[in-house]
Design a protein around this motif. Sequence first.
Motif, PDB file in Angstrom:
ATOM      1  N   GLN A   1      30.993 -16.197  -4.982  1.00  0.00           N
ATOM      2  CA  GLN A   1      32.060 -15.999  -5.945  1.00  0.00           C
ATOM      3  C   GLN A   1      32.474 -14.532  -5.907  1.00  0.00           C
ATOM      4  OE1 GLN A   1      30.217 -17.444  -9.580  1.00  0.00           O
ATOM      5  NE2 GLN A   1      31.569 -19.201  -9.533  1.00  0.00           N
ATOM      6  N   MET A   2      33.769 -14.305  -5.761  1.00  0.00           N
ATOM      7  CA  MET A   2      34.296 -12.950  -5.780  1.00  0.00           C
ATOM      8  C   MET A   2      34.744 -12.618  -7.193  1.00  0.00           C
ATOM      9  SD  MET A   2      33.885 -12.098  -2.675  1.00  0.00           S
ATOM     10  CE  MET A   2      34.829 -10.565  -2.585  1.00  0.00           C
ATOM     11  N   SER A   3      34.759 -11.343  -7.516  1.00  0.00           N
ATOM     12  CA  SER A   3      35.172 -10.925  -8.846  1.00  0.00           C
ATOM     13  C   SER A   3      36.067  -9.708  -8.741  1.00  0.00           C
ATOM     14  CB  SER A   3      33.963 -10.601  -9.728  1.00  0.00           C
ATOM     15  OG  SER A   3      33.215  -9.556  -9.164  1.00  0.00           O
TER      16      SER A   3
ATOM     17  N   VAL B   1      30.073 -10.123 -15.383  1.00  0.00           N
ATOM     18  CA  VAL B   1      29.897  -8.735 -15.793  1.00  0.00           C
ATOM     19  C   VAL B   1      29.471  -7.904 -14.596  1.00  0.00           C
ATOM     20  CG1 VAL B   1      28.512  -7.180 -17.237  1.00  0.00           C
ATOM     21  CG2 VAL B   1      29.315  -9.357 -18.171  1.00  0.00           C
ATOM     22  N   CYS B   2      30.079  -6.744 -14.430  1.00  0.00           N
ATOM     23  CA  CYS B   2      29.659  -5.807 -13.384  1.00  0.00           C
ATOM     24  C   CYS B   2      28.256  -5.301 -13.720  1.00  0.00           C
ATOM     25  CB  CYS B   2      30.638  -4.639 -13.296  1.00  0.00           C
ATOM     26  SG  CYS B   2      30.066  -3.301 -12.213  1.00  0.00           S
ATOM     27  N   PRO B   3      27.275  -5.456 -12.832  1.00  0.00           N
ATOM     28  CA  PRO B   3      25.892  -5.086 -13.168  1.00  0.00           C
ATOM     29  C   PRO B   3      25.663  -3.594 -13.337  1.00  0.00           C
ATOM     30  CG  PRO B   3      26.064  -5.783 -10.870  1.00  0.00           C
ATOM     31  CD  PRO B   3      27.378  -6.089 -11.499  1.00  0.00           C
ATOM     32  N   GLU B   4      26.536  -2.760 -12.794  1.00  0.00           N
ATOM     33  CA  GLU B   4      26.363  -1.315 -12.931  1.00  0.00           C
ATOM     34  C   GLU B   4      27.106  -0.737 -14.144  1.00  0.00           C
ATOM     35  OE1 GLU B   4      27.185  -2.603  -9.775  1.00  0.00           O
ATOM     36  OE2 GLU B   4      25.060  -2.577  -9.252  1.00  0.00           O
ATOM     37  N   SER B   5      28.316  -1.215 -14.407  1.00  0.00           N
ATOM     38  CA  SER B   5      29.138  -0.615 -15.474  1.00  0.00           C
ATOM     39  C   SER B   5      29.142  -1.439 -16.768  1.00  0.00           C
ATOM     40  CB  SER B   5      30.581  -0.464 -14.978  1.00  0.00           C
ATOM     41  OG  SER B   5      31.207  -1.733 -14.854  1.00  0.00           O
ATOM     42  N   GLY B   6      28.878  -2.745 -16.659  1.00  0.00           N
ATOM     43  CA  GLY B   6      28.961  -3.606 -17.824  1.00  0.00           C
ATOM     44  C   GLY B   6      30.356  -4.097 -18.132  1.00  0.00           C
TER      45      GLY B   6
ATOM     46  N   GLY C   1      21.167   8.695 -22.488  1.00  0.00           N
ATOM     47  CA  GLY C   1      22.069   9.717 -21.981  1.00  0.00           C
ATOM     48  C   GLY C   1      22.942   9.245 -20.842  1.00  0.00           C
ATOM     49  N   SER C   2      22.604   8.089 -20.266  1.00  0.00           N
ATOM     50  CA  SER C   2      23.404   7.522 -19.181  1.00  0.00           C
ATOM     51  C   SER C   2      24.426   6.541 -19.754  1.00  0.00           C
ATOM     52  CB  SER C   2      22.485   6.799 -18.191  1.00  0.00           C
ATOM     53  OG  SER C   2      23.243   6.083 -17.238  1.00  0.00           O
ATOM     54  N   ASN C   3      25.472   6.284 -18.981  1.00  0.00           N
ATOM     55  CA  ASN C   3      26.487   5.310 -19.384  1.00  0.00           C
ATOM     56  C   ASN C   3      26.659   4.206 -18.351  1.00  0.00           C
ATOM     57  OD1 ASN C   3      27.497   6.394 -21.960  1.00  0.00           O
ATOM     58  ND2 ASN C   3      28.146   8.141 -20.727  1.00  0.00           N
ATOM     59  N   ALA C   4      25.678   4.093 -17.446  1.00  0.00           N
ATOM     60  CA  ALA C   4      25.738   3.054 -16.418  1.00  0.00           C
ATOM     61  C   ALA C   4      24.319   2.749 -15.976  1.00  0.00           C
ATOM     62  CB  ALA C   4      26.588   3.516 -15.232  1.00  0.00           C
ATOM     63  N   PHE C   5      24.151   1.575 -15.360  1.00  0.00           N
ATOM     64  CA  PHE C   5      22.846   1.246 -14.803  1.00  0.00           C
ATOM     65  C   PHE C   5      22.725   1.861 -13.417  1.00  0.00           C
ATOM     66  CE2 PHE C   5      20.054  -1.195 -12.099  1.00  0.00           C
ATOM     67  CZ  PHE C   5      18.891  -1.194 -12.856  1.00  0.00           C
ATOM     68  N   ASP C   6      21.643   2.624 -13.203  1.00  0.00           N
ATOM     69  CA  ASP C   6      21.376   3.266 -11.923  1.00  0.00           C
ATOM     70  C   ASP C   6      19.954   2.909 -11.513  1.00  0.00           C
ATOM     71  OD1 ASP C   6      20.901   4.910  -9.750  1.00  0.00           O
ATOM     72  OD2 ASP C   6      21.784   6.699 -10.663  1.00  0.00           O
ATOM     73  N   ALA C   7      19.814   2.187 -10.408  1.00  0.00           N
ATOM     74  CA  ALA C   7      18.495   1.723  -9.970  1.00  0.00           C
ATOM     75  C   ALA C   7      17.534   2.878  -9.730  1.00  0.00           C
ATOM     76  CB  ALA C   7      18.630   0.878  -8.705  1.00  0.00           C
ATOM     77  N   THR C   8      18.036   4.059  -9.355  1.00  0.00           N
ATOM     78  CA  THR C   8      17.146   5.189  -9.087  1.00  0.00           C
ATOM     79  C   THR C   8      16.462   5.698 -10.353  1.00  0.00           C
ATOM     80  OG1 THR C   8      18.945   6.808  -9.315  1.00  0.00           O
ATOM     81  CG2 THR C   8      18.551   5.890  -7.117  1.00  0.00           C
ATOM     82  N   ASP C   9      16.968   5.321 -11.521  1.00  0.00           N
ATOM     83  CA  ASP C   9      16.322   5.699 -12.778  1.00  0.00           C
ATOM     84  C   ASP C   9      15.047   4.904 -13.026  1.00  0.00           C
ATOM     85  OD1 ASP C   9      18.266   7.565 -13.438  1.00  0.00           O
ATOM     86  OD2 ASP C   9      19.471   6.129 -14.569  1.00  0.00           O
ATOM     87  N   PHE C  10      14.827   3.854 -12.222  1.00  0.00           N
ATOM     88  CA  PHE C  10      13.719   2.936 -12.484  1.00  0.00           C
ATOM     89  C   PHE C  10      12.849   2.770 -11.238  1.00  0.00           C
ATOM     90  CE2 PHE C  10      17.261   1.933 -15.254  1.00  0.00           C
ATOM     91  CZ  PHE C  10      16.656   1.982 -16.503  1.00  0.00           C
TER      92      PHE C  10
END
Length: 249
Positions: free
Chosen positions: A3-5, A238-243, A175-184
Amino acid sequence: MIQMSSPLQQRRMPDLLTSFFWSGDAIRSRRVSDLVLSGRVDVPEPPRRLLADWDREISSHVILEPGDVEPLPLARARARWPDYTRCVQAVSDWTRALGMPAVLASSDVALMACRGARYHHDGNQYGGAAFCNLFLSEDKGLDVHFPSTGHRIPLRRGTVVIFDTCQPHGVIRRGSNAFDATDFAPDQDCIQIFLTWELPIEDAHVAQALRIAFDVCPSTSSQPDAEQVQVDREQATVCPESGRWCRVR
């Protein structure tokens, strides 16, 4: 089939969001609530042997990649957790004070672990429910973030949250406004353990607390044959990085 979005403009108008969910043998429509109920209850720190058991389970059986949310064995945890009943009672008292008496006792409960959480909604599987989450870990500099509503709640032991499953949410660095895998990354102490209850959205007290309006689509209009969330009557993800909401093509 992939599925494309494509991005939808970020909205703060909850009346544009519609959940289609199973009610018995039929699909029913409702509005998606933009309310997030949160607080903090007094729950004791889990015992050391239980924390060690969770660490072993996560390192050997539950592979948590950055952004993953996975279940842990609840029955085994309860056998090592003398204060489990106290934790449940604390949340039950809190929900009762919010006008939802006895709803917790009749709701399914699970024990979960997450290494952060990519932005997502759960309306394709749990559109008939609200989530009630009790966080059991200490403050690790993480927030649960609801980008469409602006709610941002620091996670620490005793944090309790009730929200519409269809509302986009994620667990991100403070303090972040997006999901970043490097934070985890694996060398980071960033795993949160929590109890979660599925509160029936059609329960009158739950619906009133979240101000849910039902049957918002005319009966003469075409109804989907599966649970989903729509924005302006188009299925959305939902975009997994931005929401941000994205249109499913």
